[in-house]
Design a protein around this motif. Structure first.
Motif, PDB file in Angstrom:
ATOM      1  N   GLU A 141       1.332  -0.977  -0.237  1.00 10.44           N
ATOM      2  CA  GLU A 141       0.310  -0.037   0.373  1.00 10.44           C
ATOM      3  C   GLU A 141       0.692   1.202   0.138  1.00 10.44           C
ATOM      4  O   GLU A 141       0.840   2.258  -0.544  1.00 10.44           O
ATOM      5  CB  GLU A 141      -1.053   0.032   0.778  1.00 10.44           C
ATOM      6  CG  GLU A 141      -2.344   1.026   0.970  1.00 10.44           C
ATOM      7  CD  GLU A 141      -3.118   1.182   2.424  1.00 10.44           C
ATOM      8  OE1 GLU A 141      -3.160   0.448   3.151  1.00 10.44           O
ATOM      9  OE2 GLU A 141      -3.553   2.769   2.713  1.00 10.44           O
ATOM     10  N   MET A 142       1.868   1.018   0.750  1.00 11.82           N
ATOM     11  CA  MET A 142       3.262   2.494   0.548  1.00 11.82           C
ATOM     12  C   MET A 142       3.368   2.640  -0.540  1.00 11.82           C
ATOM     13  O   MET A 142       3.853   3.842  -0.932  1.00 11.82           O
ATOM     14  CB  MET A 142       4.009   2.115   1.495  1.00 11.82           C
ATOM     15  CG  MET A 142       5.374   2.941   1.829  1.00 11.82           C
ATOM     16  SD  MET A 142       6.038   2.545   0.848  1.00 11.82           S
ATOM     17  CE  MET A 142       7.050   1.141   0.589  1.00 11.82           C
ATOM     18  N   ASN A 183       1.150   4.225  -2.623  1.00  8.49           N
ATOM     19  CA  ASN A 183       0.464   6.059  -2.442  1.00  8.49           C
ATOM     20  C   ASN A 183       2.105   6.527  -3.154  1.00  8.49           C
ATOM     21  O   ASN A 183       2.426   6.662  -3.261  1.00  8.49           O
ATOM     22  CB  ASN A 183       0.700   5.635  -0.891  1.00  8.49           C
ATOM     23  CG  ASN A 183      -0.718   5.337  -0.560  1.00  8.49           C
ATOM     24  OD1 ASN A 183      -1.388   6.348  -1.714  1.00  8.49           O
ATOM     25  ND2 ASN A 183      -1.195   4.805   0.701  1.00  8.49           N
ATOM     26  N   GLU A 184       3.590   5.719  -2.759  1.00  9.42           N
ATOM     27  CA  GLU A 184       4.486   5.919  -3.495  1.00  9.42           C
ATOM     28  C   GLU A 184       4.835   6.110  -4.374  1.00  9.42           C
ATOM     29  O   GLU A 184       6.200   5.845  -5.229  1.00  9.42           O
ATOM     30  CB  GLU A 184       6.250   5.624  -2.475  1.00  9.42           C
ATOM     31  CG  GLU A 184       5.634   6.438  -1.089  1.00  9.42           C
ATOM     32  CD  GLU A 184       6.067   7.589  -0.707  1.00  9.42           C
ATOM     33  OE1 GLU A 184       6.444   7.658  -1.553  1.00  9.42           O
ATOM     34  OE2 GLU A 184       4.995   8.102   0.017  1.00  9.42           O
ATOM     35  N   ARG A 230      -0.119   9.529   6.234  1.00 12.56           N
ATOM     36  CA  ARG A 230       0.293   8.228   6.348  1.00 12.56           C
ATOM     37  C   ARG A 230       1.408   7.347   7.020  1.00 12.56           C
ATOM     38  O   ARG A 230       1.937   6.451   6.972  1.00 12.56           O
ATOM     39  CB  ARG A 230      -0.693   7.659   5.049  1.00 12.56           C
ATOM     40  CG  ARG A 230       0.754   7.892   4.169  1.00 12.56           C
ATOM     41  CD  ARG A 230       0.443   7.396   2.738  1.00 12.56           C
ATOM     42  NE  ARG A 230       0.705   8.141   1.606  1.00 12.56           N
ATOM     43  CZ  ARG A 230       1.992   7.998   1.176  1.00 12.56           C
ATOM     44  NH1 ARG A 230       2.783   6.892   1.291  1.00 12.56           N
ATOM     45  NH2 ARG A 230       2.437   8.943   0.269  1.00 12.56           N
ATOM     46  N   GLU A 281       3.605   4.020   8.086  1.00 14.49           N
ATOM     47  CA  GLU A 281       4.639   3.012   7.737  1.00 14.49           C
ATOM     48  C   GLU A 281       6.188   3.486   8.712  1.00 14.49           C
ATOM     49  O   GLU A 281       6.383   2.702   8.175  1.00 14.49           O
ATOM     50  CB  GLU A 281       4.759   4.545   6.122  1.00 14.49           C
ATOM     51  CG  GLU A 281       3.754   4.344   5.133  1.00 14.49           C
ATOM     52  CD  GLU A 281       4.036   5.081   4.276  1.00 14.49           C
ATOM     53  OE1 GLU A 281       2.551   5.608   3.347  1.00 14.49           O
ATOM     54  OE2 GLU A 281       4.054   6.450   4.355  1.00 14.49           O
TER      55      GLU A 281
END
Lengths: 489, 489
Positions: free
Chosen positions: A138-139, A142-143, B382, B386
């Motif tokens: 998910e990270m 988003n990145e 977020r 993380e």
């Protein structure tokens, strides 16, 4: 997840040759565009057992694209440098930069899956691993990393056969074969693999299943998902959920629904006998003392005119009217529209000892709402996991969740529609909307296939019911419910 | 999460009276707007032990708003209807519809927390519960429910005192007190509560801590977060991460940083003695055989000119030069900018037996990038999770993660800046940027406070170092590292 694995998908040499130039041109075009723009990178995660031809598919993709901007990172036993650092370190080290593509073989899925199958980690540790994988991906999403995950599959027999052939040639493969046999024979191994695929197929990073029996189809399917996803990512300009393309290499993507044998049927007298038997069985099961601690939620989906109503009536006929309710699900009320889409189903969850039957269900989110565009792609992509979570809450609370897809052919539907129009007392059953939906047969088939692949869990599996013959379908439904209840009692 | 709980936040009666009319007007205005638009609903989740005045704060909010569109749902032991259905059923049943506000007391957090503290569920089951809560809340977020979660806190002593007073009056409270004492005395209870707050504070549904010692401040803080969040949601028109307002009821929100005692100091001769001692200790610890299976990652953050460099030099002076590296973190390189922001830190993770010291760190994401607007609010919101996940990967792999915030006062910084400008060999240390950053002192303080609250975990806690006296700070850093290493060895 792998319901569609056993289906044969083929591409003739001629079709392959006809498709290849166009596919290559587009792959290169999009790759060039992303290399210039440098707004995102692509991470292709490749999984599936040996023998499926993953390496060949990767080699072909590399051949079709600009090799300067696509690398393959294969991970085996960790090197000393890797062993002395956290497990994820090596994957981080090799993350592609924006504009670049990286293919990952032997990814972060390998180790937890192996550990779990070999019994070297507890269920809890395993679930925690999956949770962390989701967090990680998910990270990345988003990145601005476009993650596409591919599971190369073969029908079970074929897999074993291929490995045996390979084993003759190589010691390494012999070793793999032994480990693989050991793994797949281990209790719950298939379930583990299913579970991994299901829990980690998120809206941000869904799995794509690649049927690999036919090498041409395999390579085109792999490359075509990459092509389609790059295209969408470039068009949309920012991270977004991307579903599998409906047509791969010019061929409609087949699903588990295509494998249903619609020819099965039951003679009238046999039907009567079975009906009596299973209705009596159902009545007895729901009358048992133990049933007071259970409940049953049955969801009926299927092609229009497949006979959901008739099947439901054969079920309810066997039940004590005080303990069941049938919920026909049409357009939501104002009150329902004003709340999350699952609310209308939660409010109808029966108390213990009771039964709720849904004529159409929460799967509308990934069927009609998807096909008609009532919600966004991101909305229905996240719905698979939301629905799986919903059903897990139910099954954890001792509710038996039985889900039926009643299938008929396109021709049979036409015949039934016409019959309805011609019979006065059946006319209420057929509307203009039915005819309109029929025009979208393929889109609904694709949506239903994805639904079965992504939401058939071990606790709440889909039952695909051949309904060309209504009598057969009704007995199949009754029998399935009885079996599920028996297992739960 | 609760680092800021022990801090006294007050609002005088006069200030309260001055603020109240404006706050009420806005609350009503936004409520009316959302009731008309009907595009989202609001769910206020209220947690925290009894005695903090949650009910009073809720009552006041209801008094200030239009009572027809705000209801309070309090959950206690499940009713028969609820017991016979899945645990989440009762929360689903009461979900507000768009345009409406619901306050939830005794939410889905109650049961898992109680079970865990009382040892009635395993760590694995507990983690699974938290995972499901996150899934549930993320779904609500995506389904246009604005979820705001409030943890009402009191300093530990005060809490006990209040409960005892209440217990004199009520049997119910006596019971709560007993359970509470039993819970909080149980091993790891505080850790459990921390863990819950941390794992479930997501970008979609973050926790807001409400210091509740002063009733006026408490009620205004609660209502003001609601007001600010409604305002932003109405402005933005779609679901988005919303952080806590910097100013609550006209008063700057205090954080754990405000509680640092900056007056502590060390005499020169005492310093020399301690320095010798702790440097020798550090040298001995890192020379131990057991250290070859560990590693150390130390991150230094703090106000500009707080003395990070000096403290780091006192650490490295004690180390074998072959086993450590200092990484000054300034603007990222092109290669780094082209990848997820954590990549530049992952690539610098030391192998076992080695040490990496970061002069500024991955916390830049939630400090400078947040304050300067280099990333969006959703991005830095977020980032807390993380970063927690990142550090968990490190600590799980046997890496000791030591994080230092070196704090000085605004005046002290000014004095040091001036001294740097006046001393030739120190001029390189001061730039225009330092002066520019200084103008944003409050914004940086707020960001640093949130950072400590949201990323101080039991495995990787923040050490807040009073650095007004450099000598004291250096010893504090050395001592902390030695203690952490000792515990790990």
């Amino acid at each position: 997840m792998f319901q569609s694995a056993e289906i044969e998908q083929k591409l003739s040499k001629e079709d392959f040759r006809a498709i290849e130039p166009g596919l290559r041109t587009e792959l290169l075009k999009f790759q060039q565009e992303m290399t210039e723009k440098k707004t995102f990178s692509v991470l292709l995660v490749v999984a599936g057992v040996d023998g499926a031809g993953k390496n060949k598919a990767i080699a072909r993709l590399q051949e079709w694209m600009d090799p300067r901007h696509i690398v393959c990172n294969a991970y085996d036993d960790p090197t000393e440098d890797e062993r002395l650092r956290p497990p994820f370190w090596r994957y981080w080290r090799d993350l592609p930069e924006k504009g670049e593509i990286s293919v990952v073989v032997g990814s972060w899925y390998q180790e937890p899956m192996r550990m779990r199958v070999l019994g070297a980690c507890s269920k809890a540790e395993f679930e925690d691993r999956l949770f962390r994988i989701n967090q990680f991906e998910e990270m990345l999403f988003n990145e601005n990393v476009l993650i596409l995950k591919f599971w190369f599959v073969l029908p079970g027999d074929e897999q074993r056969k291929r490995l045996k052939q390979l084993a003759k040639k190589s010691r390494r493969v012999r070793h793999i074969l032994e480990e693989w046999t050991q793994m797949m024979d281990a209790e719950g191994a298939r379930e583990t693999v299913e579970q991994v695929a299901q829990r980690t197929s998120t809206a941000e990073a869904p799995w794509y299943v690649i049927p690999s029996l036919d090498p041409e189809y395999r390579d085109v399917a792999f490359a075509d998902v990459v092509r389609a996803a790059m295209k969408l990512r470039l068009e949309r300009g920012e991270p977004d959920s991307i579903s599998a393309p409906a047509v791969i290499g010019g061929v409609r993507r087949k699903t588990a629904l295509d494998a249903i044998d619609l020819t099965v049927r039951l003679e009238k007298d046999e039907y009567e006998e079975e009906l009596d038997h299973w209705q009596a069985e159902l009545a007895a099961l729901t009358d048992k003392k133990g049933f007071r601690d259970l409940s049953l939620v049955a969801a009926f989906e299927g092609n229009d005119a497949a006979g959901k109503g008739g099947a439901i009536r054969r079920v309810t006929a066997a039940l004590d009217p005080r303990i069941f309710r049938v919920h026909p699900i049409a357009a939501p009320s104002d009150e329902e529209k004003a709340r999350p889409y699952l609310w209308r189903f939660w409010r109808r969850i029966p108390r213990r000892g009771h039964i709720a039957i849904f004529d159409r269900s929460w799967y509308g989110r990934v069927l009609v709402e998807r096909v008609e565009g009532f919600c966004s792609e991101a909305d229905w992509m996240r719905a698979y996991n939301e629905i799986n979570a919903f059903e897990q809450e139910l099954t954890d609370a001792g509710i038996v969740v039985a889900k039926f897809w009643l299938a008929i052919s396109e021709d049979e539907q036409l015949a039934r529609f016409k019959a309805r129009e011609e019979t006065a007392y059946k006319q209420y059953k057929i509307t203009d909307e039915d005819w309109r939906n029929r025009l979208k047969w393929d889109a609904y088939a694709e949506a239903a296939g994805d639904m079965v692949d992504r939401t058939s869990t071990s606790a709440a599996p889909w039952r695909l019911v051949a309904s060309q013959d209504k009598l057969f379908a009704r007995i199949d439904v009754l029998k399935t419910i009885c079996k599920r209840l028996k297992a739960a009692l």
